[in-house]
Scaffold this motif. Structure first.
Motif, PDB file in Angstrom:
ATOM      1  N   TYR A  23     -17.280   7.282  -7.935  1.00  9.97           N
ATOM      2  CA  TYR A  23     -15.952   7.038  -7.556  1.00  9.97           C
ATOM      3  C   TYR A  23     -15.612   5.599  -7.787  1.00  9.97           C
ATOM      4  O   TYR A  23     -16.428   4.901  -7.441  1.00  9.97           O
ATOM      5  CB  TYR A  23     -15.690   7.463  -6.107  1.00  9.97           C
ATOM      6  CG  TYR A  23     -15.871   8.658  -5.552  1.00  9.97           C
ATOM      7  CD1 TYR A  23     -14.915   9.659  -5.494  1.00  9.97           C
ATOM      8  CD2 TYR A  23     -17.053   9.308  -5.002  1.00  9.97           C
ATOM      9  CE1 TYR A  23     -15.084  10.805  -4.966  1.00  9.97           C
ATOM     10  CE2 TYR A  23     -17.391  10.542  -4.934  1.00  9.97           C
ATOM     11  CZ  TYR A  23     -16.395  11.126  -4.634  1.00  9.97           C
ATOM     12  OH  TYR A  23     -16.293  12.622  -4.075  1.00  9.97           O
ATOM     13  N   CYS A  24     -14.297   5.526  -8.254  1.00 12.14           N
ATOM     14  CA  CYS A  24     -13.820   4.137  -8.612  1.00 12.14           C
ATOM     15  C   CYS A  24     -13.298   3.544  -7.195  1.00 12.14           C
ATOM     16  O   CYS A  24     -12.562   4.350  -6.491  1.00 12.14           O
ATOM     17  CB  CYS A  24     -12.892   3.864  -9.667  1.00 12.14           C
ATOM     18  SG  CYS A  24     -12.009   2.466  -9.796  1.00 12.14           S
ATOM     19  N   ASN A  25     -13.452   2.386  -6.921  1.00  8.07           N
ATOM     20  CA  ASN A  25     -13.044   1.617  -5.823  1.00  8.07           C
ATOM     21  C   ASN A  25     -12.228   0.398  -6.134  1.00  8.07           C
ATOM     22  O   ASN A  25     -12.853  -0.463  -6.943  1.00  8.07           O
ATOM     23  CB  ASN A  25     -14.014   1.309  -4.443  1.00  8.07           C
ATOM     24  CG  ASN A  25     -13.203   0.613  -3.442  1.00  8.07           C
ATOM     25  OD1 ASN A  25     -13.132  -0.541  -3.532  1.00  8.07           O
ATOM     26  ND2 ASN A  25     -12.804   1.570  -2.535  1.00  8.07           N
ATOM     27  N   VAL A  26     -11.047   0.035  -5.906  1.00 12.38           N
ATOM     28  CA  VAL A  26     -10.218  -1.144  -6.389  1.00 12.38           C
ATOM     29  C   VAL A  26      -9.532  -1.567  -5.087  1.00 12.38           C
ATOM     30  O   VAL A  26      -8.879  -1.070  -4.233  1.00 12.38           O
ATOM     31  CB  VAL A  26      -9.314  -0.608  -7.295  1.00 12.38           C
ATOM     32  CG1 VAL A  26      -8.374  -2.101  -7.505  1.00 12.38           C
ATOM     33  CG2 VAL A  26      -9.894  -0.289  -8.593  1.00 12.38           C
ATOM     34  N   ASP A  27      -9.891  -2.940  -4.865  1.00 13.28           N
ATOM     35  CA  ASP A  27      -9.149  -3.853  -3.740  1.00 13.28           C
ATOM     36  C   ASP A  27      -7.914  -4.472  -4.488  1.00 13.28           C
ATOM     37  O   ASP A  27      -8.118  -5.214  -5.492  1.00 13.28           O
ATOM     38  CB  ASP A  27     -10.250  -4.726  -3.287  1.00 13.28           C
ATOM     39  CG  ASP A  27      -9.874  -5.688  -2.248  1.00 13.28           C
ATOM     40  OD1 ASP A  27      -8.602  -5.745  -1.957  1.00 13.28           O
ATOM     41  OD2 ASP A  27     -10.670  -6.271  -1.487  1.00 13.28           O
ATOM     42  N   VAL A  28      -6.667  -4.091  -3.870  1.00 12.18           N
ATOM     43  CA  VAL A  28      -5.585  -4.778  -4.452  1.00 12.18           C
ATOM     44  C   VAL A  28      -4.781  -5.522  -3.437  1.00 12.18           C
ATOM     45  O   VAL A  28      -4.904  -5.270  -2.243  1.00 12.18           O
ATOM     46  CB  VAL A  28      -4.628  -3.689  -5.055  1.00 12.18           C
ATOM     47  CG1 VAL A  28      -5.517  -2.896  -6.209  1.00 12.18           C
ATOM     48  CG2 VAL A  28      -4.242  -2.594  -3.804  1.00 12.18           C
ATOM     49  N   GLN A  29      -4.086  -6.548  -4.018  1.00  6.89           N
ATOM     50  CA  GLN A  29      -3.041  -7.270  -3.243  1.00  6.89           C
ATOM     51  C   GLN A  29      -1.805  -6.586  -3.531  1.00  6.89           C
ATOM     52  O   GLN A  29      -1.163  -6.632  -4.498  1.00  6.89           O
ATOM     53  CB  GLN A  29      -2.961  -8.746  -3.488  1.00  6.89           C
ATOM     54  CG  GLN A  29      -2.250  -9.495  -2.536  1.00  6.89           C
ATOM     55  CD  GLN A  29      -3.052  -9.806  -1.372  1.00  6.89           C
ATOM     56  OE1 GLN A  29      -4.294  -9.929  -1.527  1.00  6.89           O
ATOM     57  NE2 GLN A  29      -2.310  -9.872  -0.184  1.00  6.89           N
ATOM     58  N   ARG A  30      -1.376  -5.638  -2.551  1.00  2.44           N
ATOM     59  CA  ARG A  30      -0.194  -4.711  -2.698  1.00  2.44           C
ATOM     60  C   ARG A  30       0.976  -5.796  -2.891  1.00  2.44           C
ATOM     61  O   ARG A  30       2.016  -5.335  -3.477  1.00  2.44           O
ATOM     62  CB  ARG A  30      -0.195  -3.625  -1.592  1.00  2.44           C
ATOM     63  CG  ARG A  30      -1.184  -2.768  -1.563  1.00  2.44           C
ATOM     64  CD  ARG A  30      -0.884  -1.379  -0.931  1.00  2.44           C
ATOM     65  NE  ARG A  30      -0.779  -1.698   0.532  1.00  2.44           N
ATOM     66  CZ  ARG A  30       0.463  -1.560   1.192  1.00  2.44           C
ATOM     67  NH1 ARG A  30       1.189  -1.419   0.748  1.00  2.44           N
ATOM     68  NH2 ARG A  30       0.348  -2.022   2.675  1.00  2.44           N
ATOM     69  N   THR A  31       1.305  -6.494  -1.863  1.00  2.00           N
ATOM     70  CA  THR A  31       2.275  -7.418  -1.602  1.00  2.00           C
ATOM     71  C   THR A  31       1.667  -8.906  -1.549  1.00  2.00           C
ATOM     72  O   THR A  31       0.435  -9.069  -1.296  1.00  2.00           O
ATOM     73  CB  THR A  31       3.255  -7.137  -0.342  1.00  2.00           C
ATOM     74  OG1 THR A  31       2.702  -7.536   0.693  1.00  2.00           O
ATOM     75  CG2 THR A  31       3.832  -5.679  -0.744  1.00  2.00           C
ATOM     76  N   TYR A  32       2.573  -9.810  -1.378  1.00  2.00           N
ATOM     77  CA  TYR A  32       2.032 -11.069  -0.896  1.00  2.00           C
ATOM     78  C   TYR A  32       1.279 -11.298   0.379  1.00  2.00           C
ATOM     79  O   TYR A  32       0.513 -12.203   0.612  1.00  2.00           O
ATOM     80  CB  TYR A  32       3.182 -12.439  -1.063  1.00  2.00           C
ATOM     81  CG  TYR A  32       3.715 -12.375  -2.434  1.00  2.00           C
ATOM     82  CD1 TYR A  32       5.135 -12.162  -3.031  1.00  2.00           C
ATOM     83  CD2 TYR A  32       2.830 -12.658  -3.645  1.00  2.00           C
ATOM     84  CE1 TYR A  32       5.425 -12.056  -4.083  1.00  2.00           C
ATOM     85  CE2 TYR A  32       3.227 -12.644  -4.895  1.00  2.00           C
ATOM     86  CZ  TYR A  32       4.578 -12.583  -5.170  1.00  2.00           C
ATOM     87  OH  TYR A  32       5.062 -12.685  -6.593  1.00  2.00           O
ATOM     88  N   THR A  33       1.437 -10.304   1.327  1.00  2.00           N
ATOM     89  CA  THR A  33       1.095 -10.305   2.617  1.00  2.00           C
ATOM     90  C   THR A  33       0.213  -9.064   3.099  1.00  2.00           C
ATOM     91  O   THR A  33      -0.148  -8.851   4.113  1.00  2.00           O
ATOM     92  CB  THR A  33       2.061 -10.529   3.573  1.00  2.00           C
ATOM     93  OG1 THR A  33       3.202  -9.566   3.630  1.00  2.00           O
ATOM     94  CG2 THR A  33       2.773 -12.007   3.347  1.00  2.00           C
TER      95      THR A  33
END
Length: 120
Positions: free
Chosen positions: A94-104
């Motif tokens: 499984y791939c897991n990605v930590d993302v900043q969806r918006t600036y907050t």
């Protein structure tokens, strides 16, 4: 929303190689750490490898020296090159990605999983 699409799984003989890829798409402003996990039948999911935005990598002891994680930041893609594969590597990856969806806001997303089977 963010979607992760995995590819590259399959059947390989012991000692063989396989390359997994995971591409992130959707609405986000930044991709942080990208990781790979795996889960074998009857076992809990375990962490395999991770790579930061700066390119620093870390590996589980079980795959150190055999697997290589890399990323293509412009394409929001992470790959896992698996060499010298063993039967114990058989699992759903499984791939897991930590993302900043918006600036907050920050969120983690999981790929759909891809089967890797190492057998003669």
């Amino acid at each position: 929303q963010v979607q992760l699409v995995e590819s590259g799984g399959g059947l390989v003989q012991p000692g063989g190689s396989l390359r997994l890829s995971c591409a992130a798409s959707g609405n986000f402003v930044r991709v942080n750490t990208m990781s790979w996990y795996r889960q074998a039948p009857g076992k809990q999911r375990e962490w395999v490898a991770a790579i930061t935005r700066g390119g620093s990598t870390n590996y589980a002891d079980s795959v150190q020296g055999r697997f290589t994680i890399s990323r293509e930041s412009a394409k929001n893609t992470v790959s896992l090159q698996m060499n010298s594969l063993k039967p114990d590597d058989t699992a759903v990856y499984y791939c897991n990605v930590d993302v900043q969806r918006t600036y907050t806001s920050r969120s983690e997303y999981w790929g759909q999983g891809t089967q890797v089977t190492v057998s003669s």
